[in-house]
Design an enzyme around this catalytic site. Structure first.
Site, PDB file in Angstrom:
ATOM      1  N   HIS A   1      -3.606   3.833  -6.000  1.00  0.00           N
ATOM      2  CA  HIS A   1      -2.445   3.574  -5.138  1.00  0.00           C
ATOM      3  C   HIS A   1      -1.524   2.451  -5.620  1.00  0.00           C
ATOM      4  O   HIS A   1      -0.320   2.559  -5.449  1.00  0.00           O
ATOM      5  CB  HIS A   1      -2.838   3.427  -3.650  1.00  0.00           C
TER       6      HIS A   1
ATOM      7  N   ASP B   1      -4.138  -9.566   2.694  1.00  0.00           N
ATOM      8  CA  ASP B   1      -4.544  -8.155   2.698  1.00  0.00           C
ATOM      9  C   ASP B   1      -6.041  -8.019   3.013  1.00  0.00           C
ATOM     10  O   ASP B   1      -6.447  -7.247   3.891  1.00  0.00           O
ATOM     11  CB  ASP B   1      -4.220  -7.557   1.317  1.00  0.00           C
TER      12      ASP B   1
ATOM     13  N   ASP C   1       0.809  -1.224   0.000  1.00  0.00           N
ATOM     14  CA  ASP C   1       0.000   0.000   0.000  1.00  0.00           C
ATOM     15  C   ASP C   1       0.845   1.278   0.000  1.00  0.00           C
ATOM     16  O   ASP C   1       0.346   2.355   0.343  1.00  0.00           O
ATOM     17  CB  ASP C   1      -0.928   0.009   1.233  1.00  0.00           C
TER      18      ASP C   1
ATOM     19  N   LYS D   1      -0.296   4.682  -1.208  1.00  0.00           N
ATOM     20  CA  LYS D   1      -1.287   5.496  -0.486  1.00  0.00           C
ATOM     21  C   LYS D   1      -0.681   6.814  -0.012  1.00  0.00           C
ATOM     22  O   LYS D   1      -1.406   7.726   0.384  1.00  0.00           O
ATOM     23  CB  LYS D   1      -1.871   4.713   0.694  1.00  0.00           C
TER      24      LYS D   1
ATOM     25  N   HIS E   1      -4.723  -5.684  -5.971  1.00  0.00           N
ATOM     26  CA  HIS E   1      -6.182  -5.521  -6.008  1.00  0.00           C
ATOM     27  C   HIS E   1      -6.824  -6.189  -7.227  1.00  0.00           C
ATOM     28  O   HIS E   1      -7.956  -5.878  -7.592  1.00  0.00           O
ATOM     29  CB  HIS E   1      -6.567  -4.033  -5.957  1.00  0.00           C
TER      30      HIS E   1
HETATM   31 FE   LIG Z   1      -4.133  -1.759  -1.354  1.00  0.00          FE
HETATM   32 FE   LIG Z   2      -3.717  -3.225   2.059  1.00  0.00          FE
END
Ligand SMILES: [Fe+2]
Ligand SMILES: [Fe+2]
Length: 348
Positions: free
Chosen positions: A228, A281, A200, A203, A253
């Site tokens: 992200h 995750d 991540d 982010k 993702h």
């Molecule tokens: Fe993520």
């Molecule tokens: Fe995450």
């Protein structure tokens, strides 16, 4: 006028380090120390493996010159101890040898010796070899420092949002345990652990107003969050030490049915390392409190994920294996508590 000339052609001075000389023969040990004195390196001596270990643990040197034939614990055993301890494993070790047989040399290489120095050697050869290996050690130290900065930076991303404190470290832990359970090889385990820690990272480019928004996101804000993985990849891809984890950062993702983002990969096109990290995750996201909802129990989270397997999102075989991981990992496992011991979660 500025006195500092950036183009000054000053010759770089050799840097000084600490050298530990290990030899049970007092005469040889002192001779080596005497030969190295003009180099102005700090010099330590040990007459046995035991004494060397004591000194290594007190203040790890930058280089060890080691006679392999020591009384008591041998040089090979000492070398194995040096390589087995995370604080000393990267220290170059030079084996000083008279007429070592090829078998002995091979054994030393297998134990992780860096170089050999064959007796008799000239003072110039000794000094040059020591300097070259110290320079190598300084480079390794600098890389290790850089690595520490990067890992600390990865943790600050989680700390920015008190709801995700420790998220990346837990994803790294869960993904590593799942990878171990399914028998992943060491290089893939490294990928999921690293990938988990940095997944991540992008982010950092998402605004607080969006990342910490407690109410429903607008389509535009949702699109900002969805960037992200791409941001993470572009921020990290020049770093060679993370190149193997880039697939995880970019694709975490994705969904098996191709409905994920950013690439819309489907099925086996999503690497196993990515699918493993995604299970970790999603599970961690569901079982920790978020700004918009409370934490779910493990069973509720696994139930939701099983529904999502049926929808075609996640790898059902991996989810089953992950249940197995959790059955041997209590919620108050020391590793989880250690990671999660961050700022207290009080209501917003
Ligand atoms: Fe993520
Ligand atoms: Fe995450």
């Amino acid at each position: 006028m500025n006195d500092i000339n950036p183009n000054s052609s000053e010759v770089p001075q050799p840097r000084h380090g600490c050298v530990l000389v290990v030899d049970d023969d007092d005469q040889i040990r002192r001779l080596i120390v005497r030969l190295l004195q003009p180099t102005r390196h700090a010099l330590e001596e040990a007459g046995s493996a035991e004494e060397a270990l004591e000194k290594l643990r007190a203040v790890p040197p930058d280089l060890v010159l080691l006679d392999m034939q020591l009384p008591g614990r041998s040089g090979y055993e000492l070398l194995a101890e040096i390589r087995g301890d995370p604080r000393t494993r990267l220290i170059p070790v030079v084996m000083i040898t008279g007429a070592a047989t090829p078998e002995r040399k091979l054994k030393a290489i297998q134990e992780g010796v860096t170089d050999f120095l064959t007796k008799p050697f000239s003072p110039e050869e000794l000094a040059a070899r020591v300097q070259a290996l110290l320079e190598l050690k300084f480079v390794t130290d600098a890389l290790e420092d850089a690595e520490r900065v990067i890992v600390a930076l990865a943790r600050t991303i989680d700390a920015r949002d008190r709801y995700t404190y420790g998220h990346s470290a837990r994803v790294s832990l869960y993904a590593g345990l799942l990878g171990e359970r399914i028998g992943m090889k060491e290089s893939s385990l490294e990928t999921v652990r690293r990938g988990g820690l940095f997944h991540d990272f992008g982010k950092i480019a998402v605004r607080d107003a969006v990342l910490l928004k407690p109410s429903k996101l607008t389509p535009g804000e949702y699109a900002e969050i969805q960037r992200h993985p791409t941001e993470g990849k572009s921020l990290l891809e020049t770093m060679k030490t993370l190149s193997h984890a880039m697939g995880v950062v970019y694709h975490h993702h994705e969904r098996l049915d191709g409905s994920g983002y950013p690439a819309g990969l489907a099925g086996e096109a999503i690497p196993l390392t990515v699918r493993v990290t995604t299970i970790a995750d999603v599970f961690d996201a569901l079982t920790t409190a978020r700004v918009y909802r409370g934490a779910l129990s493990r069973e509720d989270a696994l139930g939701i994920m099983a529904d999502e397997v049926r929808k075609g999102w996640w790898d059902g075989r991996l989810l089953e294996e992950f249940r197995g991981v959790l059955s041997t990992l209590p919620e108050d496992d020391e590793r989880i508590l250690h990671i999660s011991g961050g700022p207290p979660l009080s209501p917003p």
